[in-house]
Design a protein around this motif. Structure first.
Motif, PDB file in Angstrom:
ATOM      1  N   GLY A  41       0.790  -1.225   0.000  1.00 39.41           N
ATOM      2  CA  GLY A  41       0.000   0.000   0.000  1.00 39.41           C
ATOM      3  C   GLY A  41       0.825   1.279   0.000  1.00 39.41           C
ATOM      4  N   SER A  42       2.155   1.145  -0.109  1.00 45.51           N
ATOM      5  CA  SER A  42       3.002   2.355  -0.080  1.00 45.51           C
ATOM      6  C   SER A  42       2.948   3.085  -1.423  1.00 45.51           C
ATOM      7  N   ARG A  43       3.380   4.348  -1.406  1.00 43.10           N
ATOM      8  CA  ARG A  43       3.470   5.110  -2.651  1.00 43.10           C
ATOM      9  C   ARG A  43       4.365   4.391  -3.641  1.00 43.10           C
ATOM     10  N   ASN A  46       2.527   1.402  -5.146  1.00 41.52           N
ATOM     11  CA  ASN A  46       1.491   1.865  -6.078  1.00 41.52           C
ATOM     12  C   ASN A  46       2.103   2.380  -7.381  1.00 41.52           C
ATOM     13  N   ALA A  47       3.216   3.115  -7.270  1.00 42.34           N
ATOM     14  CA  ALA A  47       3.864   3.645  -8.481  1.00 42.34           C
ATOM     15  C   ALA A  47       4.332   2.501  -9.375  1.00 42.34           C
ATOM     16  N   LEU A  50       1.434   0.884 -11.136  1.00 42.56           N
ATOM     17  CA  LEU A  50       0.982   1.720 -12.272  1.00 42.56           C
ATOM     18  C   LEU A  50       1.907   1.519 -13.473  1.00 42.56           C
ATOM     19  N   MET A 244      10.447   7.096  -8.569  1.00 44.92           N
ATOM     20  CA  MET A 244      10.110   8.506  -8.814  1.00 44.92           C
ATOM     21  C   MET A 244      10.620   9.437  -7.719  1.00 44.92           C
ATOM     22  N   GLY A 245      11.447   8.911  -6.809  1.00 46.06           N
ATOM     23  CA  GLY A 245      11.894   9.733  -5.690  1.00 46.06           C
ATOM     24  C   GLY A 245      10.827   9.896  -4.621  1.00 46.06           C
ATOM     25  N   PHE A 246       9.827   8.970  -4.616  1.00 45.99           N
ATOM     26  CA  PHE A 246       8.749   9.008  -3.615  1.00 45.99           C
ATOM     27  C   PHE A 246       9.193   8.398  -2.292  1.00 45.99           C
ATOM     28  N   GLY A 247      10.425   7.845  -2.228  1.00 44.58           N
ATOM     29  CA  GLY A 247      10.883   7.077  -1.074  1.00 44.58           C
ATOM     30  C   GLY A 247      10.523   5.620  -1.270  1.00 44.58           C
TER      31      GLY A 247
ATOM     32  N   GLU B  21      -1.681  10.557  -1.835  1.00 43.98           N
ATOM     33  CA  GLU B  21      -1.931  10.059  -3.193  1.00 43.98           C
ATOM     34  C   GLU B  21      -3.327  10.516  -3.595  1.00 43.98           C
ATOM     35  N   HIS B 122       3.033  15.093  -8.415  1.00 41.08           N
ATOM     36  CA  HIS B 122       3.997  14.308  -9.182  1.00 41.08           C
ATOM     37  C   HIS B 122       3.287  13.115  -9.792  1.00 41.08           C
ATOM     38  N   VAL B 124       3.578   9.614 -12.283  1.00 41.05           N
ATOM     39  CA  VAL B 124       4.622   8.612 -12.464  1.00 41.05           C
ATOM     40  C   VAL B 124       5.192   8.775 -13.870  1.00 41.05           C
ATOM     41  N   LEU B 127       4.424   6.889 -17.735  1.00 38.75           N
ATOM     42  CA  LEU B 127       3.097   6.255 -17.884  1.00 38.75           C
ATOM     43  C   LEU B 127       2.401   6.781 -19.142  1.00 38.75           C
ATOM     44  N   LEU B 174       8.245  17.012  -0.460  1.00 40.83           N
ATOM     45  CA  LEU B 174       8.711  15.628  -0.307  1.00 40.83           C
ATOM     46  C   LEU B 174      10.118  15.484  -0.899  1.00 40.83           C
ATOM     47  N   ILE B 178      13.238  13.689   1.008  1.00 38.63           N
ATOM     48  CA  ILE B 178      13.909  12.481   0.503  1.00 38.63           C
ATOM     49  C   ILE B 178      15.378  12.793   0.202  1.00 38.63           C
TER      50      ILE B 178
END
Lengths: 294, 191
Positions: A41-43, A46-47, A50, A244-247, B21, B122, B124, B127, B174, B178
């Protein structure tokens, strides 16, 4: 009997379609494994999901995986029955046709006038690397290198004082990790690193690019290089930059290293950062003109 | 996953936080380099109604025309930082509530988001096909002749466009978080 020109152009258009509208199996598998490994369920997860859905949809509809269909880099190995100029002509004709079919975006822009040629043909475009061989037949590999990840690629000269990087593999490790940190998610992480050690500024970058033709699941025959590849992959992922650098846990999908002899005065480390959309495919044509794709 | 319906009000946008999200539906407009320069240097009155309480999408799509109707073929986000000199001004001038792109933006845009009540979203990167599929209809296109198709301003109706808030209306980022965390880890790895 070498392949007829018209048939060859059709085969290369199909090569471009397969490359541009999908992703190699080894890359898809690596992304699928990474998606499983990320926290539920983390970003990051999910990325990656996708991404996998996008690739499936691109393959299904023969539409570009990414709208930046990249710099077209062809590697051609040809037997004695072939000549370079007709091969170049066939590749250019195929690029025009693939652009008209929207497998490719028009991506060749004159740096002086700013004019887009509209068909991916221009000075030095597409890039073609020819290698002659004794065995008859033809092998054409295509790599599509997007602009976003090309912009975070780079080259270091060792020694590098601020990073404490000397002219040895530990120095290489230090500058590569610095490059991964600098790139953050901007090269469309998770990325694949092609690394060229040695050479001059030009051949070092070329070696780095050539590494991107390798499958992610191959093992470098040089044990020292294999060990460094594995270590850099592990440590790059420990940075926690994520998709994507979302962590997240997945910053890199692979690291591939090649080397070229250098002059005593220079020690370059070139890093070709490839986005997750690592589009590559190959076409083989045997001595009888029979084609196969992989 | 939070759902955002466009047009959206300022309070909804100000309630979003870095890391959220979101899934976006409604009418938005694509704009990249030429479009941003145009919106700064001209009154661009025709853009006001289109952009008020809506979103700008940094995108240079692959498009096709079928039976006189435009369609998006591949339309992932492009790198946003090129619009850093313009973005905050465009947000303020046209009351834009958000910008979608990739790679993040700088302090000037973050300050603009805070001042005017907007967010950076942001998408992805890469896509191309999926996002093109989320574009249900192309309503209009502006400056097609003048800017060419990747740079033109496409007015699109999207459904369930996925993105992550990476700069919120508090000015939090963010990307900064990061970057700082990974810098610490890099320091440890380099010993």
């Amino acid at each position: 009997m070498p392949v007829e020109t018209e048939a060859l152009v059709d085969h290369i258009v199909e090569l471009i379609r397969r490359s541009s509208c999908g992703l190699p199996d080894d890359v898809k598998e690596a992304i699928a494994r990474a998606a499983e490994d990320e926290e539920a369920g983390s970003r990051a997860q999910n990325a990656l999901r996708l991404v996998l859905r996008n690739v499936a949809e691109a393959e299904q509809g023969s539409t570009p995986t990414c709208q930046d269909t990249g710099t077209l880099i062809f590697h051609v190995e040809y037997g004695p029955e072939h000549r370079q100029r007709p091969l170049r002509g066939a590749i250019e004709a195929a690029c025009r046709e693939a652009t008209a079919k929207q497998y490719l975006r028009p991506n060749a822009v004159d740096p002086v006038t700013g004019k887009n040629s509209g068909n991916n043909i221009g000075d030095g475009a597409p890039f073609i690397d020819f290698v002659e061989r004794d065995e008859p037949g033809l092998h054409i590999a295509l790599l599509q290198k997007g602009g976003g990840c090309e912009n975070v690629s780079g080259q270091y000269s060792l020694p590098n004082g601020p990073l404490g990087a000397g002219r040895d593999l530990e120095g290489v490790r230090r500058v590569v990790l610095d490059a991964v940190h600098k790139a953050q998610g901007k090269g469309c992480a998770p990325g694949i690193l092609g690394i060229g050690l040695g050479g001059d500024r030009m051949s070092s970058h070329l070696e780095a690019k050539m590494q991107l033709y390798r499958r992610l699941d191959d093992v470098n025959p040089d044990p020292d290089m294999a060990a460094l590849e594995a270590r850099l992959l592990r440590e790059g992922n420990e940075l926690g930059i994520g998709p994507m650098g979302f962590g997240g846990k997945t910053t890199l999908l692979g690291v591939k290293i090649g080397r070229r002899h250098r002059v005593p005065a220079s020690y370059f480390v070139s890093i070709a950062y490839m986005c997750w959309a690592s589009r590559r495919a190959a076409l083989h044509i045997d001595a009888d003109g029979v084609a196969s794709h992989n | 996953m939070k759902r955002i319906q466009l047009p959206v009000d300022e309070a909804t946008i100000r309630s979003l936080r870095v890391g959220d999200e979101v899934s976006i539906s409604g009418v938005m407009v694509t704009a990249r380099d030429a479009a941003h320069k145009y919106m700064i240097e001209n009154p661009a009155e025709e853009m006001r109604d289109l952009l008020r309480d809506s979103i700008i999408y940094h995108c240079g799509p692959v498009v096709r025309q079928m039976d006189g109707e435009w369609q998006f073929v591949s339309a992932g986000p492009t790198t946003s930082i090129r619009e850093e000199p313009y973005q905050a001004t465009v947000i303020g001038k046209f009351q834009v509530r958000g910008v979608i792109g990739k790679g993040g933006m700088g302090p000037k845009t973050a300050a603009g988001c805070k001042e005017h009540g907007a967010v950076y979203l942001h998408a992805v990167g890469g896509l191309g096909t999926s996002i093109a599929k989320s574009v249900k209809r192309v309503r209009d296109v502006l400056k097609l002749e003048e800017f060419g198709s990747p740079e033109a301003m496409w007015v699109i109706e999207v459904e369930d466009f996925p993105a992550v808030v990476t700069i919120d209306a508090n000015g939090d980022s963010l990307h900064e978080k990061i970057e700082a965390e990974s810098a610490e880890r890099l320091k440890r790895l380099l010993g």
